[in-house]
Design a protein around this motif. Structure first.
Motif, short mmCIF file in Angstrom:
data_model
loop_
_atom_site.label_atom_id
_atom_site.label_comp_id
_atom_site.label_asym_id
_atom_site.label_seq_id
_atom_site.Cartn_x
_atom_site.Cartn_y
_atom_site.Cartn_z
N ARG A 53 44.63 43.72 27.18
CA ARG A 53 43.92 42.76 28.03
C ARG A 53 44.85 41.67 28.51
O ARG A 53 44.54 40.50 28.49
CB ARG A 53 42.75 42.14 27.25
N ARG A 92 31.45 43.23 31.33
CA ARG A 92 31.90 42.33 32.39
C ARG A 92 30.75 41.76 33.20
O ARG A 92 30.77 40.59 33.58
CB ARG A 92 32.87 43.05 33.33
N ASP A 151 38.44 39.50 40.53
CA ASP A 151 38.08 39.34 39.13
C ASP A 151 38.79 40.39 38.29
O ASP A 151 38.65 41.59 38.52
CB ASP A 151 36.56 39.47 38.95
N GLY A 152 39.54 39.94 37.29
CA GLY A 152 40.29 40.86 36.44
C GLY A 152 41.61 41.28 37.01
O GLY A 152 42.37 42.01 36.37
#
Length: 463
Positions: A216, A294, A308-309
């Motif tokens: 991550r 998410r 996002d991400g």
């Protein structure tokens, strides 16, 4: 692996990370390498058999792990200043010779071990242990001869079946002895299964730790997932038909290159793999259900940022010279170049996609709802009035009705080059130039009818 439960050493050595010169301790680094190798062995054991047979890899990794653990143990012996016999080699001693020197000097190598993580002893339920104790009965004479007789009337020459207090071998067991043997087998099986389950839980916990540690990282640039090959895609809607030799529309989107230049495009395409047509609410619900960690619901997905991400590097290294000994390692220089490259790649993708949207004459794309609108603007998606027929489709429509306009992939998807050529307005020539550069750097497939040169000439004339 060496554990405190099995060896009961006199002391466990926790090595300092730095040596007396202020540099990294070689023995500490060796212990970390052994620890990581043990973790890798556990991860391989966890995924063994899940679509891959890792028997050979497990065997090799197990040998490497044991070798590194022995090397770490030898390093700790040296760091602990354990009395050693004079070395009989001209160079630095190998781990095996360190153990030999310790034994020759009268030292016990097991009096010191490296401080390494060892999984706790599996917690077996008390009822399983109680059942095992009840099923196990001591043998009066563990290696006694069987009391039964063979077909000739002679005494059986085999040994008794041990562990259940029997007087016969497995062939001549009485009914009561057979019942006790079965009880013992079942009790042992339950204990064994409980141990395997506990070890599996430990491996799963380690896998989650690895995901948090390695999987991550915010500086990783996430590209959209490509759809499966045409042979894996089928049309299921009863109101849609196409020739048998016609390619699936998703393949047209893939071949045009839109998926690699639009952030999070794979989340939209995934919905059309399950349903040929869907409303924006259905697409959002499908994407939210696919990643519940998410998105809580469809509305949250629609309002989420297209980036996002997908973030540039955030964990910057100290400036060159702030930590001099850190810059002594060649790998740090390579890591700096990689992080700088990742950040530049993300900036180029961000600015290039924004320029593409501007050059196409569309408002700025910030959310996934905006991206769906942009795809309709450039002709990737088109509206259809096909109604839902099945109860599942009616429920899946959410707040929309059965007759709600729905989206489907256009029969013919225009390439980004053709879209830019058609949207080449004089009011945004510089955005058009940046978009052309973005498509070129992203290696977007060329259109057979509209070449990048024609688009570039259009922008140059506008300037």
């Amino acid at each position: 692996m060496i554990t405190t439960e099995s060896r009961r050493p006199a002391r466990t050595i926790a090595l300092p990370r730095r040596n007396h010169h202020g540099g990294h301790s070689p023995a500490w680094l060796l212990v970390q390498a052994a620890q990581l190798s043990w973790e890798i062995n556990s991860i391989l054991s966890l995924i063994h058999g899940a679509r891959l047979n890792l028997t050979e890899e497990l065997s090799l990794q197990h040998e490497a792990t044991q070798a590194l653990i022995n090397a770490a143990h030898a390093g700790v012996i040296v760091e602990a200043r354990l009395p050693l016999a004079p070395s009989w080699s001209s160079g630095v001693p190998s781990p095996r010779s360190v153990f030999a020197q310790a034994r020759e000097a009268g030292s016990d190598p097991q009096t010191v071990i490296p401080e390494m993580y060892a999984p706790a002893k599996p917690d077996i339920p008390a009822e399983h242990l109680q059942a095992l104790r009840e099923a196990s009965r001591p043998d009066l004479f563990p290696h006694a001869q069987c009391a039964g007789t063979n077909v000739k009337g002679e005494r059986c020459a085999k040994r008794i079946f041990t562990g259940i207090g029997a007087e016969h071998c497995h062939v001549h067991l009485t009914t009561a002895e057979q019942q006790r043997r079965e009880q013992l087998r079942e009790a042992r099986e339950k204990v064994r299964q409980a141990e395997e389950d506990a070890i599996e839980c430990q491996r799963v916990a380690l896998a989650h730790d690895w995901i948090d540690r390695y999987g991550r990282r915010p500086h990783r640039v996430e590209l959209p997932t490509l759809p499966p090959r045409p042979s894996q895609i089928t049309l299921t809607h009863p109101d849609l038909s196409r020739p048998a030799d016609a390619p699936h529309p998703i393949i047209g989107v893939h071949e045009s290159g839109w998926l690699t230049i639009c952030p999070r495009a794979g989340e939209i395409i995934r919905a059309f793999l399950d349903a040929p047509c869907a409303s924006p609410q259905e697409i959002a619900a499908h994407a939210a259900a696919h990643s519940p960690e998410r998105w809580a619901d469809a509305e949250q997905w629609l309002a989420s940022s297209v980036w996002d991400g997908i973030q540039p590097p955030l964990d910057h290294l100290p400036a060159v010279g702030d930590v001099p000994e850190l810059d002594e390692y060649p790998g740090i220089h390579t890591l700096r170049l990689q992080m700088i490259g990742d950040e530049r790649n993300w900036d180029r993708w961000d600015s290039g996609f924004s320029a593409l949207v501007q050059a196409c004459g569309h408002p700025e794309v910030e959310t996934m709802a905006d991206l769906l609108a942009f795809w309709q603007h450039v002709g990737i998606l088109t509206q259809t009035q096909i109604q839902a027929h099945t109860p599942a489709q009616v429920r899946g429509a959410g707040v929309g009705s059965c007759a709600e306009p729905r989206l489907m992939i256009a029969t013919t998807v225009r390439s980004p080059w053709r879209v830019l050529h058609a949207a080449g307005r004089p009011e945004a020539p510089y955005a058009l130039l940046r978009a052309v550069r973005f498509l070129t750097e992203a290696a977007t497939p060329w259109d057979r009818e509209i070449s990048p040169t024609e688009v570039f000439d259009l922008a140059r004339i506008a300037i």
